[in-house]
Design a protein around this motif. Structure first.
Motif, short mmCIF file in Angstrom:
data_model
loop_
_atom_site.label_atom_id
_atom_site.label_comp_id
_atom_site.label_asym_id
_atom_site.label_seq_id
_atom_site.Cartn_x
_atom_site.Cartn_y
_atom_site.Cartn_z
N HIS A 79 -13.39 -4.24 -1.52
CA HIS A 79 -12.28 -5.53 -0.78
C HIS A 79 -12.50 -5.15 0.64
CE1 HIS A 79 -8.49 -7.56 0.65
NE2 HIS A 79 -8.41 -6.81 0.98
N MET A 104 -5.13 -8.43 -3.15
CA MET A 104 -3.56 -6.81 -2.59
C MET A 104 -3.01 -7.78 -3.50
SD MET A 104 -3.75 -5.20 0.93
CE MET A 104 -5.41 -4.64 0.44
N ALA A 113 -9.54 -8.78 -3.18
CA ALA A 113 -9.84 -8.19 -4.62
C ALA A 113 -8.34 -9.07 -4.71
CB ALA A 113 -9.53 -6.95 -4.56
N ASN A 117 -4.93 2.18 -0.92
CA ASN A 117 -6.46 1.30 0.33
C ASN A 117 -6.50 2.58 0.98
OD1 ASN A 117 -7.69 -0.71 1.35
ND2 ASN A 117 -6.24 -1.85 2.40
N PHE A 130 -8.88 0.36 -3.48
CA PHE A 130 -9.22 -0.89 -2.65
C PHE A 130 -10.86 -0.40 -2.07
CE2 PHE A 130 -5.30 -2.96 -3.21
CZ PHE A 130 -5.46 -4.26 -3.73
N GLY A 138 -14.00 -6.66 -5.52
CA GLY A 138 -12.41 -6.92 -6.59
C GLY A 138 -12.60 -8.22 -6.82
#
Ligand SMILES: Cc1ncc(C[n+]2csc(CCOP(=O)(O)OP(=O)(O)O)c2C)c(N)n1
Length: 918
Positions: free
Chosen positions: A693, A707, A705, A723, A749, A660
């Protein structure tokens, strides 16, 4: 063309006139003889050995003009210093001199007669290769294009004697193009519109692309372009009404509902269903684009590819044509063009060639070509992909149209990219209010005296007797009157109040409506059986033989011995959607196998190295499954998949980042298209981004990644940021993306280490019914919950492990699976369920300034019952997303766990300071 071909006495007479009075000679002839004379001055250049065959020398001379003639071509409408005569073309190089001019030489197929005087051969080469068009097409490793193009241009150069109707049509297009700009300048002085003036020939070029393309089988054109000339293209090519454009110039203009909160008028897209002048039905889409120049290119390619894929017929690539319109500075400066072009010949991405048109006004804002690039031409990227280039003088509209016809034919016949470099000038500054003379004073002295192309062409047609002045002028008057009429109608139309609709603001009821996404066990078993059936005579890798067996047992044995892991749940999500007829496409770096070797959507025969895609062998009539290892690009590939998804909204289209962390290479696509496309342009985007991630000690570029960035971009219900922590959740999430009738981009993710974590599994039952849950309650909460720990993703597994080690009974661990839109009601229900808890912790593995914590803490603090304290436990604030040392990584995790599990009852002071007052 009045060339004097095959007319030696004529050429000799011209040469004699040149010798006695060069100024009295037509400039094109003067140039031919000047070049000859300059050639004869050349000294010290390696020559051919005197015994080299004559026909070989002449054939090399002809090839030299084919290859380098463009260096002498008269393509620039602005006066420029005479170029040095190219060494490559000097006569001495070929063992020839001015003494030879009147001697007969073999013509090597250039002329119809077997021999001709050298000066006639040179005159022909000059006319073909050094006129208003310079063409780069030799040495591109495309012998078939070379041969074909020579057949087209060597008899007559770049003039084909267009029929009079076509000449009139060009004049009409130039009228519309320039007069629209003049009208807008007069009526809306001071408003930005990025006038096309100086490059108006773009409109006849685009019209010719549509006409010629339609004649050669194109039914759909997908266009991408920047701001310059966009209003002109919208009206004069896509038939957007002048009235609509005028209303958008109105200072009280508020967009109508479908456009969301809208965008500036020179970024907007449009779709047109129309007919060519020969009655061919064509569709033209102009894709909306942001200010970020060239960002739209891969999106256009993805759209075109999806449209071709949907047609599902061998000639699909001939039927849909992408057309990209560039500025010269952007073309030479933006790397996304290289990334995009790199896809042109790849199985999963190639669209059969793109026609590129460059509005080469020889300036980028205030930057000159000398400062903008190191290459000779702004189009030199074309060389990397063996794409022919036509450099053409914008003040010769007929040559412009002719090269367009050739370019379209080349794309259709040879399936490669091709460039039309429309060399022009820019009438105003970067926009109409900008003063260009601050930085280009001399150039603008010349430009201000320039006669508009429309007038040049009109007068040319009048002088040739093709049109009468009165007729030409009355056409202009009529067009101006029609513009005025439309404007009057717009200004007199009563204003309707804009609809109070904002497309992103779907209600909570819609956001959190649950769809039954389970799949009957029997169907899952059939899918698994067919997926796991290795074809006869196929040699599977020994490790895959075991994996396939295990995968089958996960479904066959149901809930008993073998739970379902991430890879199988993902496979079943795709498999079940395909089973139901949905098309699934996944692309990303190494996505066929999967970076972490969990997917194996493609098996390679170990003996013959032929791939096999088991997901395409589930049942008759299933949806098509496409999986591709993408080129190593984020920006262009994500843009491409976005385009694909826009053109194929009912498909499940997924782009996967290798990690990510790398998705920020595509930040322009994320910021300018995916997260804002709905609000700016009313786009329904169904694209899925899979972003591995997780903090597993792999260092700063293999952990996050980012977030937090997606959560910052969230607003107006524009994204789904998820996620998921179990295979079943992923299964339902991917299915929901297709089954939900309204579309939002989905950011997921995805795990790395969890792919093999025995705790991260689901059971067949979890897949056969139910739906994706935005929030997951603790399946085994403590008996007397005092502390509610909220978290998201893989840290959940560290937390439950630690809880079981410490045997804490005062905790419940709740997973936020969907971070945005956040289901507050569900969390409130859980707060009620655990009524009496005194502490709420947000625990995350990311540093304190990253991850979801900052987004979540604002929401949670608002929702918490009075008197409950809140703690935010994370890695310490940091510049780098993760540490490089594995040992340090472990220490940091231990600290997080000890902070969570050492959490104590807050003091009264903390409660007062940190929680909402009621
Ligand atoms: C990626 C990106 N960087 C910077 C800009 C700011 N910008 C707007 S127009 C422009 C110059 C563009 O020149 P060119 O490509 O030659 O097109 P022209 O405006 O001359 O038609 C620049 C730098 C932008 N829009 N996009």
């Amino acid at each position: 063309m009045d060339s004097g071909f095959n007319n030696l006495p004529f050429i000799e007479e011209m040469y004699d006139r040149f010798k006695s009075n060069p100024a009295g000679l037509d400039p094109s002839w003067r140039k031919v003889f000047e070049n000859l004379d300059r050639q004869s001055e050349t000294k010290n250049y390696p020559t051919y050995p005197s015994d080299t065959q004559l026909d070989l020398r002449i054939s090399d001379l002809i090839n030299a003009y084919r290859t380098y003639g463009h260096l002498l071509a008269d393509t620039n409408p602005l006066p420029t210093p005479k170029p040095e005569f190219p060494l490559q073309l000097r006569l001495e190089r070929f063992g020839l001199s001015s003494e030879d001019l009147r001697k007969p030489f073999p013509t090597c197929g250039l002329l119809s007669q077997p021999t001709a005087p050298l000066e006639e051969i040179l005159a022909t080469l000059n006319i073909v290769y050094c006129g208003k068009v310079g063409v780069e097409y030799m040495g591109l490793d495309r012998p078939e294009v070379e041969k074909w193009l020579q057949q087209q241009i060597e008899p007559n150069g770049f003039q084909i004697g267009l029929p009079i109707e076509q000449k009139k049509m060009i004049l009409e297009q130039l009228n519309k193009s320039e007069l629209l700009e003049l009208f807008l300048q007069m009526k809306y002085t001071g408003q930005k519109r990025f006038s096309l003036e100086g490059g108006e020939t773009l409109i006849p070029i685009l019209a010719a692309i549509v006409e010629k393309g339609a004649e050669d089988g194109v039914e759909e054109f997908v266009l991408g372009m920047a701001h310059r000339g966009r209003l002109n293209v919208l009206t004069n090519i896509l038939n957007k009404s002048y009235a609509t454009i005028f209303s958008e110039f109105d200072e009280n203009y508020i967009p109508e509902s479908f456009e969301g909160s809208g965008d500036v008028k020179y970024h907007k897209g449009y779709f047109s269903d129309t007919f060519s002048s020969y009655g061919h039905k064509v569709q033209i889409t102009l894709t909306p684009n942001p200010s970020h120049l060239e960002g739209v290119d891969p999106v256009v390619e993805g759209q075109a590819f999806a449209k071709q894929f949907k047609l599902d017929k061998p000639e699909a690539k001939q039927t849909v044509m992408p057309v990209l319109i560039h500025g010269d500075a952007a073309l030479s400066g933006q790397g996304v063009i290289y990334e995009t072009m790199q896809m042109y010949n790849l199985e999963g991405y190639g669209t059969g060639g793109t026609v590129h048109v460059v509005i080469n006004n020889q300036i980028g804002f205030t930057t000159t070509p000398a400062d903008a690039r190191s290459t000779r031409y702004c189009t030199d990227i074309a060389r990397a992909f063996n794409a022919p280039v036509f450099h053409v003088n914008a003040e010769d509209p007929e040559s412009c149209v002719y090269v367009t016809i050739l370019a379209v034919k080349i794309r259709q016949m040879f399936h490669c990219d091709v460039f039309i470099d429309l060399i022009s000038w820019r009438k105003y500054g970067h926009n109409e209010t900008d003063e260009p003379a601050f930085t280009q004073p001399l150039e603008y002295q010349i430009i201000r005296k320039k006669t508009p192309i429309r007038e040049l062409y009109r007068d040319h047609l009048i002088s040739q007797g093709y049109v009468e002045r009165s007729m030409a002028e009355s056409l202009e008057v009529e067009f101006k009157q029609s513009l005025q009429k439309e404007l009057t109608a717009v200004t007199q139309k009563p204003k309707t109040p804009p609809l109070n609709h904002s497309p992103g603001s779907s209600s909570d009821e819609l956001n959190f409506r649950h769809f039954q996404t389970g799949v009957p066990a029997q169907v899952l078993r059939e899918i698994a059986t067919n997926f796991c059936a290795v074809p006869k005579d196929f040699t599977l890798h020994p490790k895959l033989i075991n994996l396939i067996k295990e995968r089958l047992s996960m479904v066959e044995e149901g809930d008993s011995a073998r739970p379902i892991d991430w890879g199988m749940a993902e496979t079943l999500a795709y498999g079940s959607l395909l089973w139901e007829g949905t098309h699934v496409r996944l692309s990303g770096q190494d996505s066929c196998r999967g970076t972490f070797s969990h997917r194996h959507a493609m098996w390679m025969d170990q003996k013959v190295e032929q791939p096999y895609y088991a997901l395409n062998h589930l049942k008759k009539g299933q949806g098509r499954f496409s999986v591709f290892n993408s080129p190593l690009s984020e920006y262009a590939v994500l843009g491409f998949e976005l385009g694909y998804s826009l053109a194929y909204p009912n498909a499940l289209v997924l782009w996967e980042a290798q990690f990510g962390d790398f998705c920020n290479g595509a930040q322009v696509v994320i910021d300018q298209f995916i997260s804002t496309g709905e609000q700016k342009w009313g786009q329904q985007i169904a694209l899925v981004m899979l972003l591995p991630h997780g903090y597993e000690g792999q260092g700063p570029e293999h952990s996050s990644a980012r977030m937090e960035r997606f959560l910052t971009l969230s607003g107006h219900n524009n994204l789904l940021v998820v996620n998921p922590s179990t295979p079943a959740q992923l299964f339902h999430l991917l299915r929901r993306q297709v089954i939900r009738p309204w579309k939002k981009p989905l950011v997921v993710f995805t795990p790395k280490g969890l792919l093999r974590n025995p705790a991260c599994v689901s059971h067949l039952n979890d897949l056969t019914s139910g739906s994706f849950q935005e929030i997951l309650d603790d399946p085994h909460p403590g008996k007397k919950v005092q502390i509610l720990v909220l978290c998201s993703g893989r840290i959940y597994y560290d937390l439950i492990e630690q809880r079981s080690k410490t045997q804490r009974e005062d905790m419940a661990i709740i997973r936020v699976e969907q971070l945005y839109p956040f289901n507050k009601e569900k969390v409130k229900e859980l707060f009620d369920k655990y009524k009496g808890f005194t502490t709420c912790i947000w625990a995350q593995e990311e540093p304190n300034n990253m991850g979801a914590g900052n987004f979540m803490q604002n929401i949670l603090r608002d929702l918490l019952p009075a008197g409950v304290s809140f703690q935010f436990i994370a890695r310490p604030r940091s510049a780098s997303p993760a540490v490089g040392s594995h040992a340090l990584h472990k220490k940091e995790l231990e600290k997080i766990l000890s902070d969570v599990f050492g959490a104590r009852q807050p003091s009264i002071f903390e409660i007062a300071g940190k929680t909402k007052k009621t």
